[in-house]
Write an enzyme that holds these catalytic residues in place. Structure first.
Site, PDB file in Angstrom:
ATOM      1  N   ASP A 190       0.829  -1.197   0.000  1.00 43.70           N
ATOM      2  CA  ASP A 190       0.000   0.000   0.000  1.00 43.70           C
ATOM      3  C   ASP A 190       0.872   1.258   0.000  1.00 43.70           C
ATOM      4  O   ASP A 190       1.891   1.310   0.692  1.00 43.70           O
ATOM      5  CB  ASP A 190      -0.855  -0.046   1.278  1.00 43.70           C
ATOM      6  CG  ASP A 190      -1.946   0.979   1.302  1.00 43.70           C
ATOM      7  OD1 ASP A 190      -2.812   0.943   0.412  1.00 43.70           O
ATOM      8  OD2 ASP A 190      -1.952   1.824   2.225  1.00 43.70           O
ATOM      9  N   GLU A 224       1.805  -0.467  -4.890  1.00 48.18           N
ATOM     10  CA  GLU A 224       0.830   0.547  -5.323  1.00 48.18           C
ATOM     11  C   GLU A 224       1.644   1.802  -5.605  1.00 48.18           C
ATOM     12  O   GLU A 224       1.883   2.632  -4.731  1.00 48.18           O
ATOM     13  CB  GLU A 224      -0.206   0.814  -4.225  1.00 48.18           C
ATOM     14  CG  GLU A 224      -1.284   1.779  -4.718  1.00 48.18           C
ATOM     15  CD  GLU A 224      -2.053   2.498  -3.612  1.00 48.18           C
ATOM     16  OE1 GLU A 224      -3.105   3.075  -3.911  1.00 48.18           O
ATOM     17  OE2 GLU A 224      -1.592   2.504  -2.446  1.00 48.18           O
TER      18      GLU A 224
HETATM   19  C1  GLC Z   1      -4.241   2.995  -0.656  1.00 49.04           C
HETATM   20  C2  GLC Z   1      -5.432   2.086  -0.582  1.00 49.04           C
HETATM   21  C3  GLC Z   1      -6.614   2.899  -0.141  1.00 49.04           C
HETATM   22  C4  GLC Z   1      -6.329   3.447   1.235  1.00 49.04           C
HETATM   23  C5  GLC Z   1      -5.026   4.222   1.254  1.00 49.04           C
HETATM   24  C6  GLC Z   1      -4.528   4.445   2.647  1.00 49.04           C
HETATM   25  O1  GLC Z   1      -4.377   3.968  -1.614  1.00 49.04           O
HETATM   26  O2  GLC Z   1      -5.624   1.452  -1.797  1.00 49.04           O
HETATM   27  O3  GLC Z   1      -7.805   2.149  -0.146  1.00 49.04           O
HETATM   28  O4  GLC Z   1      -7.369   4.285   1.655  1.00 49.04           O
HETATM   29  O5  GLC Z   1      -3.990   3.555   0.597  1.00 49.04           O
HETATM   30  O6  GLC Z   1      -4.050   3.259   3.190  1.00 49.04           O
END
Ligand code: GLC
Length: 534
Positions: free
Chosen positions: A204, A267
């Site tokens: 994440d 991500e």
């Molecule tokens: C990422 C996740 C999202 C979350 C954020 C904070 O972007 O995909 O759903 O709110 O991180 O952890």
């Protein structure tokens, strides 16, 4: 499941299924999907032909952000099951030749995590340095101009006489990666899960982690690209810091010390191929980084073709790309890209299934599931509750429609699911499963064809043309021709024997013609079924 010294990895050519656990299958009728529900339906995933699942956050959490606020990194959320359930899921998946990835959240914890509870207990606390604390400015103001992801100030005043940083919600304090103990904690967390057989992590906010040591103000934003910044501020000092790469070099060594090698899938919220490739390092950081420019592009063949080409050119040798159209934040591609038009959904699935590298499908993509308009009173995403219109993230997190029974096969009759099912009901898995013309059957055929024709490895790719809305490309031995227009088009000359068409009639296209929004996979003349392309 090849794993050897020739550079091939299990995720090259693989299809990963992102499974939002709370919305997939509820085994105990409490309205929330859970791990035992996944175990019950593993045969479906194996029938569909996926290689791995990525589970949305499974760790204990107060759920300010549905698990993205972790309060214990080595446990399982009681709503979802137990550690024993997760062990069984890994084992049962393995018996079917599938792997399990977890979601890891290293940018921040929950404010309920014992590290933060201790850190907040006083300025001399043992864990104080695990978080980003800062004194007020001399005028008493916040330390800098950073905003959180809702557009509110990213600094929360605390009774201990300092502000703490939260790039997300106030209940998600950012960790301080300048603190060596934080590195040690996460190395242990990685090893804990890898030893239990977890095949890797989706990481994440992978481009977050380090923050500018001097906490400088972010500069103004002169772009409307949300990957460059939001709320008028460019992401310069609160993310994308160069020091973050060192974390992934360390984690890559840990991942490579296991057999099979564990996967780090980031991500990577960055706007272009160069900045994406930077997170692959010299093929010694993340093995995969999500391609947000691709997912956020329209269903525009020239744009998609350019992004694919630029991405492949930018990645270090031996590394592969990863493609997706939907996720739990962006919404579902059948809505965003396709406006619910089934022909477009089928074409997009064909593209996702025939690009080289790794493809990630979001649960429901395989049945063409569209976003659900969740009435404000039923929304559950705290971060977007007060946003107007379609910006909410709940729309893409609603339960999987398995069948037409009460509870839709997601939960028991009479149980209210945590988010509403689509109303009116949408086409379910049961509706589509035995119909050869359905989107689900098409998706399954595409995944089977990908396996047999592209095999394992990184198939080589060549853009052949984008002419008047028809995108033609070659992946390994396949030539794909995709008509992104409402008009019939001539079949490109490079197309060979047709192996599959997205046309619901499934009839071979009229010789030499592609129907509106029809795509075909063909075998390049003179090439045999090809495996093990590199
Ligand atoms: C990422 C996740 C999202 C979350 C954020 C904070 O972007 O995909 O759903 O709110 O991180 O952890």
């Amino acid at each position: 499941m090849t794993e050897n010294a020739d550079g091939r990895r299990w995720w090259h050519g693989a299809v990963i299924y992102q499974l939002y656990v709370r919305s997939w299958r509820d085994s105990n009728d409490d309205g929330y999907g859970d791990l035992r529900g996944i175990i019950e339906r593993l045969d479906y995933l194996s029938w569909l032909g996926v290689d791995a699942v990525w589970l949305s956050p499974t760790m204990p959490s107060p759920d300010d952000d549905w698990g993205y606020d972790v309060s214990d990194y080595t446990g399982v959320h009681p709503d979802l099951g137990t550690l024993a359930d997760l062990d069984e899921l890994i084992d049962q998946a393995d018996q079917r030749g599938m792997r399990v990835l977890l979601d890891l959240v290293p940018n921040h914890t929950s404010s309920a995590h014992p590290w933060f509870t201790d850190a907040a207990s006083g300025r001399e606390a043992e864990h104080r340095r695990y978080y980003v604390w800062a004194d007020p400015r001399p005028d008493g103001g916040r330390p800098n101009n950073w905003l959180d992801f809702t557009g509110r100030p990213a600094w929360q005043w605390h009774d201990s006489g300092q502000y703490y940083l939260h790039n997300f919600l106030p209940g998600q304090p950012d960790l301080n990666w300048w603190e060596p103990a934080v590195h040690q904690e996460f190395a242990r967390i990685l090893e804990f899960w890898f030893e239990r057989g977890v095949a890797g992590f989706r990481i994440d906010v992978a481009n977050g982690l380090y923050k500018d040591a001097e906490l400088r103000d972010n500069p103004p934003l002169d772009s409307d690209n949300p990957l460059e910044g939001v709320f008028g501020m460019r992401f310069v000092y609160n993310s994308n810091r160069p020091e973050t790469h060192g974390v992934y070099r360390d984690w890559r060594k840990i991942a490579e010390s296991y057999s099979p090698e564990r996967l780090l899938l980031g991500e990577t919220w960055v706007p272009d191929a160069q900045r994406l490739a930077a997170y692959y390092g010299d093929n010694d950081e993340l093995q995969l980084g999500f391609n947000f420019p691709f997912a956020l592009a329209d269903l525009d063949p020239a744009r998609l073709a350019a992004i694919v080409e630029q991405t492949l050119a930018a990645l270090p040798s031996g590394a592969g790309p990863v493609w997706m159209g939907s996720n739990h934040d962006l919404g579902r591609f059948p809505s965003r890209w396709c406006g619910g038009d089934e022909r477009k959904v089928r074409l997009a699935l064909l593209v996702l299934a025939t690009l080289p590298g790794t493809t990630v499908l979001y649960y429901g993509d395989e049945i063409g599931m569209t976003d659900v308009d969740v009435p404000p009173a039923l929304r559950r995403d705290h971060a977007t509750l007060d946003l107007e219109g379609g910006a909410d993230r709940d729309r893409a997190r609603t339960p999987m429609p398995w069948d037409g029974s009460p509870g839709s096969g997601f939960t028991g009759p009479g149980v209210t699911p945590w988010l509403p099912m689509a109303d009116p009901p949408v086409s379910t898995v049961a509706d589509q499963r035995d119909k050869p013309e359905s989107t689900l059957s098409l998706c399954r055929r595409l995944l089977a064809l990908r396996r047999t024709e592209l095999g394992r490895g990184l198939a080589d790719f060549e853009n052949l043309a984008v002419t008047e809305g028809v995108w033609t490309y070659r992946t390994g031995p396949l030539v794909v021709a995709a008509n992104f227009t409402d008009r019939p088009a001539d079949m490109p000359a490079e197309a060979g024997e047709v192996l599959l068409t997205t046309s619901a009639e499934q009839a071979p296209p009229s010789p030499g013609v592609l129907g509106p929004w029809e795509g075909v996979v063909t075998r390049r003349s003179g090439s045999a079924a090809g495996h093990d392309q590199l």
